[in-house]
Design a protein around this motif. Structure first.
Motif, short mmCIF file in Angstrom:
data_model
loop_
_atom_site.label_atom_id
_atom_site.label_comp_id
_atom_site.label_asym_id
_atom_site.label_seq_id
_atom_site.Cartn_x
_atom_site.Cartn_y
_atom_site.Cartn_z
N LEU A 1 0.87 -1.16 0.10
CA LEU A 1 0.05 0.00 0.06
C LEU A 1 1.06 1.23 -0.06
O LEU A 1 0.52 2.09 -0.64
CB LEU A 1 -0.95 0.01 1.17
CG LEU A 1 -1.75 -1.00 1.19
CD1 LEU A 1 -2.63 -1.17 2.41
CD2 LEU A 1 -2.99 -0.67 0.13
N THR A 2 2.07 1.31 0.76
CA THR A 2 2.72 2.42 0.85
C THR A 2 3.45 2.45 -0.57
O THR A 2 3.75 3.97 -0.79
CB THR A 2 3.37 2.40 2.21
OG1 THR A 2 4.42 1.21 2.18
CG2 THR A 2 2.91 2.56 3.55
N LEU A 3 3.98 1.59 -0.88
CA LEU A 3 4.92 1.68 -2.31
C LEU A 3 3.70 2.32 -3.31
O LEU A 3 4.23 3.10 -4.24
CB LEU A 3 5.31 0.21 -2.65
CG LEU A 3 5.69 0.13 -4.05
CD1 LEU A 3 7.27 1.10 -3.87
CD2 LEU A 3 6.18 -1.12 -4.35
N ALA A 4 2.53 1.93 -3.28
CA ALA A 4 1.67 2.06 -4.50
C ALA A 4 1.34 3.69 -4.18
O ALA A 4 1.62 4.30 -5.28
CB ALA A 4 0.18 1.47 -4.21
N PHE A 5 1.09 4.22 -2.94
CA PHE A 5 1.03 5.66 -3.01
C PHE A 5 2.00 6.55 -2.93
O PHE A 5 2.12 7.68 -3.51
CB PHE A 5 0.07 5.82 -1.66
CG PHE A 5 -1.32 5.43 -1.74
CD1 PHE A 5 -2.21 6.26 -2.26
CD2 PHE A 5 -1.77 4.29 -1.29
CE1 PHE A 5 -3.56 5.92 -2.23
CE2 PHE A 5 -3.01 3.94 -1.05
CZ PHE A 5 -4.08 4.56 -1.57
N ALA A 6 3.23 6.03 -2.80
CA ALA A 6 4.41 6.66 -3.02
C ALA A 6 4.78 6.75 -4.37
O ALA A 6 5.25 7.78 -4.87
CB ALA A 6 5.59 5.90 -2.26
N SER A 7 4.42 5.78 -5.20
CA SER A 7 4.66 6.04 -6.64
C SER A 7 3.72 7.00 -7.29
O SER A 7 4.09 7.66 -8.16
CB SER A 7 4.56 4.54 -7.39
OG SER A 7 3.21 4.00 -7.52
N PHE A 8 2.55 6.88 -6.92
CA PHE A 8 1.58 8.01 -6.91
C PHE A 8 2.10 9.57 -6.90
O PHE A 8 2.04 10.26 -7.62
CB PHE A 8 0.13 7.78 -6.44
CG PHE A 8 -0.40 6.64 -7.01
CD1 PHE A 8 -0.56 6.26 -8.18
CD2 PHE A 8 -1.36 6.06 -5.87
CE1 PHE A 8 -1.28 5.12 -8.57
CE2 PHE A 8 -2.25 4.88 -6.18
CZ PHE A 8 -2.17 4.41 -7.51
N ASP A 9 2.65 9.60 -5.57
CA ASP A 9 3.08 10.96 -5.24
C ASP A 9 4.37 11.37 -5.89
O ASP A 9 4.36 12.43 -6.20
CB ASP A 9 3.31 10.80 -3.80
CG ASP A 9 2.02 10.64 -2.84
OD1 ASP A 9 0.84 10.81 -3.24
OD2 ASP A 9 2.09 10.41 -1.70
N TRP A 10 5.23 10.71 -5.93
CA TRP A 10 6.58 11.03 -6.38
C TRP A 10 6.66 11.14 -7.87
O TRP A 10 7.29 12.19 -8.47
CB TRP A 10 7.84 9.81 -5.87
CG TRP A 10 7.86 9.76 -4.51
CD1 TRP A 10 7.15 10.30 -3.35
CD2 TRP A 10 8.91 9.01 -3.92
NE1 TRP A 10 7.78 9.84 -2.38
CE2 TRP A 10 8.68 8.85 -2.47
CE3 TRP A 10 9.81 7.84 -4.51
CZ2 TRP A 10 9.43 8.35 -1.49
CZ3 TRP A 10 10.60 7.27 -3.45
CH2 TRP A 10 10.35 7.43 -2.17
N LEU A 11 6.07 10.05 -8.56
CA LEU A 11 6.12 10.12 -10.17
C LEU A 11 5.07 10.48 -10.78
O LEU A 11 4.98 11.09 -11.78
CB LEU A 11 6.94 8.63 -10.39
CG LEU A 11 8.16 8.62 -9.71
CD1 LEU A 11 8.65 6.91 -9.85
CD2 LEU A 11 9.34 9.48 -10.24
N MET A 12 3.78 9.75 -10.48
CA MET A 12 2.75 9.85 -11.26
C MET A 12 2.13 11.37 -10.94
O MET A 12 1.58 11.79 -12.26
CB MET A 12 1.58 8.81 -10.88
CG MET A 12 0.57 8.92 -11.89
SD MET A 12 -0.38 7.40 -11.60
CE MET A 12 -1.70 8.07 -10.41
#
Length: 399
Positions: free
Chosen positions: A187-198
């Motif tokens: 879950l944290t990896l998913a939202f981190a990828s949203f935040d940082w890159l997407m």
């Protein structure tokens, strides 16, 4: 441990002559100082270059953590002799999180959604304000690094404690940490990828992006492990412990996640291609135009086709020269792909390489590897009292 069980015959301490802690820290300091100078010359380029390099190294640490968790939850034995390497990569995330601070300071340069006027004039962005706002963004980063820091530090600490105490009951604790850890980590990896890159292109969205980020990161981890094993062998470290059978397994994982990466990357593209929604397709459109298209097509060739063909044959999965070539290729392509994800937001017209791309890579890479070696040298480089170690030592490559 039974008397007829295989025994460790190698030293399990990192030799002082190959301790590269000071060398890497020195490179890191020089690189970060040069990058700091670049901030005053071109702050916008600095932040994009920094984000690219930071995401690159963090992806290796996060992939290491999930590999360790999978190892424990499945009671795996094949990788016990090399498990300390990914353990150490993920053990220092609680320190590594400090180096995310420049990204927080550069949010207004990186993310359009921090611009109030831009958001108010855009109905789509107004709908994303409850999630994409600066206070909540900062809070989420604290949660991410708190979670990752806890799991990385705890998994390493308990593993090292087993070395000292020979308490096999700690394997149960490691599984208890890993079981919920995999879910929370995902879950944290998913939202981190949203935040940082997407969210660099806040109009664009893809529910497959977290899986894509995981796939590219996990594929890149195995080349890192393979190269580190060959570096150890070159320096006479664990030559009798990490055998051809273990190298073959690393090659097999490498091949498997090369296919998985290609599948996920293509599925993400295909879903958005046939949906043909402007907010989705424009992200790919800019990466298929101008010189960015060269990278797009090189990813297909160099990140999938070449490693797929080279590693398809069973015997090639422990061919040293071939594995070194393929591993270096994938690590370079992983960095290029991270650049390809981030930089079109800043340089929409085409590829632009800045000297800050190099200095931030050297600076953050030096610190990342310095932390790795400083932790690795403090303890055994093999979990010597792990109950699965004899089985791992006894592993053979079957013709």
């Amino acid at each position: 441990m039974a008397s007829n069980s295989p025994k460790l015959t190698d030293s399990v301490q990192l030799p002082a002559q190959v301790d590269l802690t000071k060398t890497f820290y020195g490179l890191g300091v020089v690189g970060l100082i040069a990058s700091g100078v670049g901030y005053f010359l071109n702050s916008e380029q600095f932040f994009y270059s920094y984000l690219t390099s930071y995401s690159f190294f963090t992806s290796i640490a996060l992939a290491s953590m999930i590999l360790v968790m999978i190892h424990h939850i499945t009671k795996s034995s094949w990788g016990t002799v090399i498990r300390r390497i990914p353990e150490v990569f993920s053990a220092n995330i609680w320190i590594w999180g400090i180096f995310f601070i420049p990204i927080l300071l550069g949010m207004s340069s990186l993310y359009q959604w921090t611009n109030t006027e831009y958001v108010l004039d855009d109905p789509i962005m107004l709908g994303k304000v409850p999630y994409l706002n600066e206070p909540f963004f900062v809070i989420r980063q604290i949660i991410y690094f708190g979670v990752w820091g806890y799991f990385g530090y705890r998994l390493h600490k308990v593993s090292v404690e087993m070395d000292r105490t020979n308490d096999w009951g700690l394997t149960v604790l490691l599984r208890k940490i890993s079981a919920p850890g995999i879910l929370i980590f995902s879950l944290t990896l998913a939202f981190a990828s949203f935040d940082w890159l997407m969210s660099l292109d806040a109009h664009w969205f893809s529910t497959m992006f977290p899986v894509y980020f995981f796939a590219m990161s996990f594929q890149a981890l195995f080349p890192v492990l393979i190269l580190f094993v060959f570096w150890m062998h070159k320096n006479g470290i664990l030559k009798n412990t990490v055998t051809q059978a273990h190298i073959y397994d690393l090659g097999a994982w490498f091949f498997g996640f090369t296919v998985f990466y290609a599948y996920i990357a293509f599925c993400q593209f295909l879903l958005q291609y046939y949906a043909n929604i402007p907010e989705e397709t424009l992200w790919f459109y800019f990466r298929l135009e101008g010189s960015w298209a060269y990278i797009t097509y090189s990813l297909i060739i160099c990140r999938f086709l070449i490693p797929f063909v080279l590693l398809l044959n069973r015997d090639r999965k422990h061919n040293k020269k071939l594995l070194i070539f393929t591993s270096v290729l994938i690590i370079v392509m992983h960095l290029i792909e991270m650049h390809w994800i981030v930089m079109p937001v800043l340089h929409a017209s085409g590829i632009s390489i800045s000297w800050l791309d190099i200095t931030t890579l050297i600076g953050l890479g030096g610190i990342f590897m310095g932390l790795f070696f400083s932790t690795l040298k403090k303890n055994n480089i093999v979990p010597v009292n792990d109950p699965t170690l004899p089985e791992s030592l006894n592993k053979h490559y079957h013709q």
